[in-house]
Design a protein around this motif. Structure first.
Motif, PDB file in Angstrom:
ATOM      1  N   ASN A 258       6.142  -0.415  -4.790  1.00 57.60           N
ATOM      2  CA  ASN A 258       5.470  -1.710  -4.872  1.00 57.60           C
ATOM      3  C   ASN A 258       3.963  -1.547  -4.710  1.00 57.60           C
ATOM      4  O   ASN A 258       3.474  -0.519  -4.228  1.00 57.60           O
ATOM      5  CB  ASN A 258       6.052  -2.695  -3.842  1.00 57.60           C
ATOM      6  CG  ASN A 258       5.706  -2.340  -2.426  1.00 57.60           C
ATOM      7  OD1 ASN A 258       4.545  -2.320  -2.024  1.00 57.60           O
ATOM      8  ND2 ASN A 258       6.723  -2.053  -1.617  1.00 57.60           N
ATOM      9  N   ASP A 259       3.230  -2.569  -5.115  1.00 60.79           N
ATOM     10  CA  ASP A 259       1.777  -2.464  -5.183  1.00 60.79           C
ATOM     11  C   ASP A 259       1.119  -2.274  -3.821  1.00 60.79           C
ATOM     12  O   ASP A 259       0.114  -1.568  -3.714  1.00 60.79           O
ATOM     13  CB  ASP A 259       1.182  -3.670  -5.915  1.00 60.79           C
ATOM     14  CG  ASP A 259       1.607  -5.003  -5.316  1.00 60.79           C
ATOM     15  OD1 ASP A 259       2.496  -5.029  -4.444  1.00 60.79           O
ATOM     16  OD2 ASP A 259       1.055  -6.040  -5.747  1.00 60.79           O
ATOM     17  N   ALA A 260       1.669  -2.867  -2.771  1.00 62.60           N
ATOM     18  CA  ALA A 260       1.058  -2.709  -1.445  1.00 62.60           C
ATOM     19  C   ALA A 260       1.173  -1.273  -0.963  1.00 62.60           C
ATOM     20  O   ALA A 260       0.220  -0.712  -0.396  1.00 62.60           O
ATOM     21  CB  ALA A 260       1.711  -3.664  -0.440  1.00 62.60           C
ATOM     22  N   ASN A 261       2.335  -0.644  -1.179  1.00 68.29           N
ATOM     23  CA  ASN A 261       2.497   0.758  -0.789  1.00 68.29           C
ATOM     24  C   ASN A 261       1.533   1.653  -1.566  1.00 68.29           C
ATOM     25  O   ASN A 261       0.953   2.598  -1.012  1.00 68.29           O
ATOM     26  CB  ASN A 261       3.928   1.219  -1.027  1.00 68.29           C
ATOM     27  CG  ASN A 261       4.895   0.708   0.024  1.00 68.29           C
ATOM     28  OD1 ASN A 261       4.483   0.202   1.067  1.00 68.29           O
ATOM     29  ND2 ASN A 261       6.180   0.816  -0.238  1.00 68.29           N
ATOM     30  N   LEU A 262       1.364   1.369  -2.857  1.00 73.36           N
ATOM     31  CA  LEU A 262       0.456   2.184  -3.653  1.00 73.36           C
ATOM     32  C   LEU A 262      -0.996   1.953  -3.243  1.00 73.36           C
ATOM     33  O   LEU A 262      -1.808   2.881  -3.259  1.00 73.36           O
ATOM     34  CB  LEU A 262       0.638   1.881  -5.141  1.00 73.36           C
ATOM     35  CG  LEU A 262       1.981   2.300  -5.734  1.00 73.36           C
ATOM     36  CD1 LEU A 262       1.971   2.144  -7.248  1.00 73.36           C
ATOM     37  CD2 LEU A 262       2.341   3.731  -5.361  1.00 73.36           C
ATOM     38  N   GLY A 263      -1.331   0.711  -2.865  1.00 80.78           N
ATOM     39  CA  GLY A 263      -2.675   0.457  -2.346  1.00 80.78           C
ATOM     40  C   GLY A 263      -2.937   1.270  -1.092  1.00 80.78           C
ATOM     41  O   GLY A 263      -4.027   1.826  -0.899  1.00 80.78           O
TER      42      GLY A 263
ATOM     43  N   GLY B 296      -3.409   4.782  -6.271  1.00 80.51           N
ATOM     44  CA  GLY B 296      -2.231   5.067  -5.452  1.00 80.51           C
ATOM     45  C   GLY B 296      -1.064   5.539  -6.292  1.00 80.51           C
ATOM     46  O   GLY B 296      -0.250   6.362  -5.852  1.00 80.51           O
ATOM     47  N   ALA B 297      -0.963   5.026  -7.523  1.00 83.10           N
ATOM     48  CA  ALA B 297       0.094   5.484  -8.432  1.00 83.10           C
ATOM     49  C   ALA B 297      -0.101   6.960  -8.778  1.00 83.10           C
ATOM     50  O   ALA B 297       0.871   7.725  -8.876  1.00 83.10           O
ATOM     51  CB  ALA B 297       0.115   4.629  -9.697  1.00 83.10           C
ATOM     52  N   LEU B 298      -1.349   7.380  -8.973  1.00 85.86           N
ATOM     53  CA  LEU B 298      -1.623   8.804  -9.178  1.00 85.86           C
ATOM     54  C   LEU B 298      -1.227   9.608  -7.939  1.00 85.86           C
ATOM     55  O   LEU B 298      -0.605  10.670  -8.043  1.00 85.86           O
ATOM     56  CB  LEU B 298      -3.110   9.021  -9.477  1.00 85.86           C
ATOM     57  CG  LEU B 298      -3.685   8.415 -10.752  1.00 85.86           C
ATOM     58  CD1 LEU B 298      -5.178   8.732 -10.860  1.00 85.86           C
ATOM     59  CD2 LEU B 298      -2.963   8.915 -11.986  1.00 85.86           C
ATOM     60  N   ALA B 299      -1.583   9.083  -6.768  1.00 88.55           N
ATOM     61  CA  ALA B 299      -1.246   9.771  -5.520  1.00 88.55           C
ATOM     62  C   ALA B 299       0.254   9.846  -5.308  1.00 88.55           C
ATOM     63  O   ALA B 299       0.761  10.807  -4.710  1.00 88.55           O
ATOM     64  CB  ALA B 299      -1.913   9.063  -4.337  1.00 88.55           C
ATOM     65  N   LEU B 300       0.993   8.842  -5.787  1.00 83.90           N
ATOM     66  CA  LEU B 300       2.452   8.857  -5.652  1.00 83.90           C
ATOM     67  C   LEU B 300       3.050  10.049  -6.403  1.00 83.90           C
ATOM     68  O   LEU B 300       3.941  10.733  -5.891  1.00 83.90           O
ATOM     69  CB  LEU B 300       3.040   7.553  -6.195  1.00 83.90           C
ATOM     70  CG  LEU B 300       4.563   7.411  -6.118  1.00 83.90           C
ATOM     71  CD1 LEU B 300       5.033   7.404  -4.663  1.00 83.90           C
ATOM     72  CD2 LEU B 300       5.026   6.141  -6.840  1.00 83.90           C
ATOM     73  N   VAL B 301       2.555  10.312  -7.606  1.00 86.69           N
ATOM     74  CA  VAL B 301       3.041  11.482  -8.345  1.00 86.69           C
ATOM     75  C   VAL B 301       2.684  12.762  -7.599  1.00 86.69           C
ATOM     76  O   VAL B 301       3.503  13.677  -7.465  1.00 86.69           O
ATOM     77  CB  VAL B 301       2.456  11.526  -9.774  1.00 86.69           C
ATOM     78  CG1 VAL B 301       3.037  12.701 -10.553  1.00 86.69           C
ATOM     79  CG2 VAL B 301       2.720  10.229 -10.509  1.00 86.69           C
ATOM     80  N   LEU B 302       1.460  12.834  -7.098  1.00 88.38           N
ATOM     81  CA  LEU B 302       1.027  14.021  -6.362  1.00 88.38           C
ATOM     82  C   LEU B 302       1.898  14.279  -5.133  1.00 88.38           C
ATOM     83  O   LEU B 302       2.136  15.420  -4.752  1.00 88.38           O
ATOM     84  CB  LEU B 302      -0.442  13.872  -5.942  1.00 88.38           C
ATOM     85  CG  LEU B 302      -1.473  13.888  -7.076  1.00 88.38           C
ATOM     86  CD1 LEU B 302      -2.833  13.471  -6.556  1.00 88.38           C
ATOM     87  CD2 LEU B 302      -1.538  15.261  -7.717  1.00 88.38           C
TER      88      LEU B 302
END
Length: 399
Positions: A189-194, A372-378
């Motif tokens: 969700n967007d808050a986690n990615l933020g 944050g979406a980039l960081a999620l993949v990382l």
């Protein structure tokens, strides 16, 4: 074949620890790698040399504490990551590499009433356009991070009930986009990615625990505990917007009364000002007017801050974070909103928890979720492909 406890198995584990530390930090000196992994300086030095010879990392001269040092980062061509962020009114896509460099980024309006098929079709087009624009090798894309404004069921991977994107409820966003792009897709969700974006690139750097509060069409919190996003067993941790402030208050979209969201989210706040400021008023405009001295907007922004502070005080009492980062348009109000948040925290939180807390505006603005979406993949990708070139070639056994 590697056996547990063997020298080759230990060596591989140490390679993975070093790669993982650099992958999440972006760049570290060898001394910082040693501290974060617990490996000796000599071991780190040998591993960095192996990874450099294999083309996995790049080493550049730098300084730390006034002394010469060597900065280690993943090679710029070691892999490509893509971030996709679906918001209430927008679609944003970013392309980056494993060295934490953003190569391209683009945003376009998104009709909130569009079907999921239309939304994913637009995302696919935008991703393909940025890949062509940057000229990256499509074969080097290791994964896509996907942000959606709603809860993701941990077991099924489906999007839960949401009034932000009503036509998307029950779909599996990861499967939908992976089928179109042909690469692994990680969704949150967007808050986690933020929270992830601010942790890696923004106001959360240097801390291991924080709460990222996003106030937009809804209100949510991304929680970081010991450097990791905490999602809860059902994936709904951080729904701070549904803390009850007034049992006799307005009816919330969740069915309860007086939730924090009913006092702070744009859909509830903007009608308070539209009779005096016009029907086309947006939260971004409210913040700008407040900064320019408009008394009505300043009052509303201050009231929203005090209500958010009540929710933050509850977080302090339960989790005792060291930092709270405010995201969304409201963060642009600066001290007009941060001051009232701190006042409420000081009033309602346990004094020891309130003293340890810092409340800061997000540093990334509207980019927090896509970064944050980039960081999620990382954070989710494995290290096997990155260390293969540094591993010794196995010698076939004679028979």
């Amino acid at each position: 074949m590697e056996t547990p406890g063997s020298q080759s198995s230990l060596h591989r584990a140490n390679l993975e620890r070093v790669v993982r530390a650099v992958r999440m930090a972006g760049a570290l000196t060898q001394a910082e790698i040693a501290r974060s992994t617990g490996l000796s300086a000599a071991t780190v030095s040998n591993i960095v040399r192996e990874l450099k010879d294999g083309g996995t990392v790049e080493v550049t001269p730098t300084s730390a504490g006034g002394r010469r040092a060597r900065s280690v980062s993943l090679s710029g061509d070691a892999g490509i990551v893509i971030g996709v962020d679906f918001g209430h009114t927008h679609l944003r896509v970013a392309v980056g590499n494993l060295a934490h460099q953003v190569l391209a980024e683009e945003s376009e309006p998104l009709d909130v009433d569009a079907s999921s098929a239309q939304g994913f079709g637009r995302a696919e087009e935008l991703v393909e356009r940025l890949i062509v624009t940057t000229g990256v090798d499509r074969q080097k894309v290791v994964g896509v991070g996907l942000g959606v404004p709603g809860p993701i069921d941990v077991e099924s991977g489906t999007l839960g009930s949401t009034s932000i994107l009503p036509g998307w409820t029950g779909i599996n966003p990861s499967e939908e986009l992976a089928a179109r792009l042909g690469v692994p897709v990680y969704v949150d969700n967007d808050a986690n990615l933020g929270a992830l974006g601010e942790l890696v690139w923004g106001s959360g750097r240097g801390v291991k625990d924080l709460a990222y509060i996003k106030v937009a069409s809804g209100v949510g919190a991304g929680l970081v505990i010991e450097g990791q996003i905490y999602r809860g067993p059902g994936g709904t941790a951080g729904e701070i917007g549904h803390i009850t402030l007034d049992e006799s208050g307005p009816v919330c979209r969740c069915g309860n009364r007086g939730c924090l969201e009913t006092f702070t989210a744009a859909r509830y706040v903007l009608p308070l000002l539209r009779s005096s400021h016009g029907a086309d008023l947006t939260m971004e405009r409210v913040v700008q007017l407040a900064r320019d001295g408009d008394p009505g907007c300043r009052r509303v922004v201050g009231d929203v801050g005090r209500h958010i502070g009540s929710g933050v005080a509850n977080l302090c009492n339960l989790l005792n974070p060291s930092r709270v980062v405010l995201g969304g348009d409201l963060a642009e109000a600066g001290e007009l909103v941060l001051g009232p948040i701190r006042e409420s925290v000081s009033r309602y939180a346990i004094p020891s928890a309130a003293r340890q807390l810092s409340v800061l505006p997000g540093a990334l603005g509207s980019r927090a979720e896509v970064l944050g979406a980039l960081a999620l993949v990382l954070s989710e990708m494995g290290d096997s492909s990155l260390i293969e070139n540094a591993l010794p070639v196995a010698t076939p056994a004679f028979t």
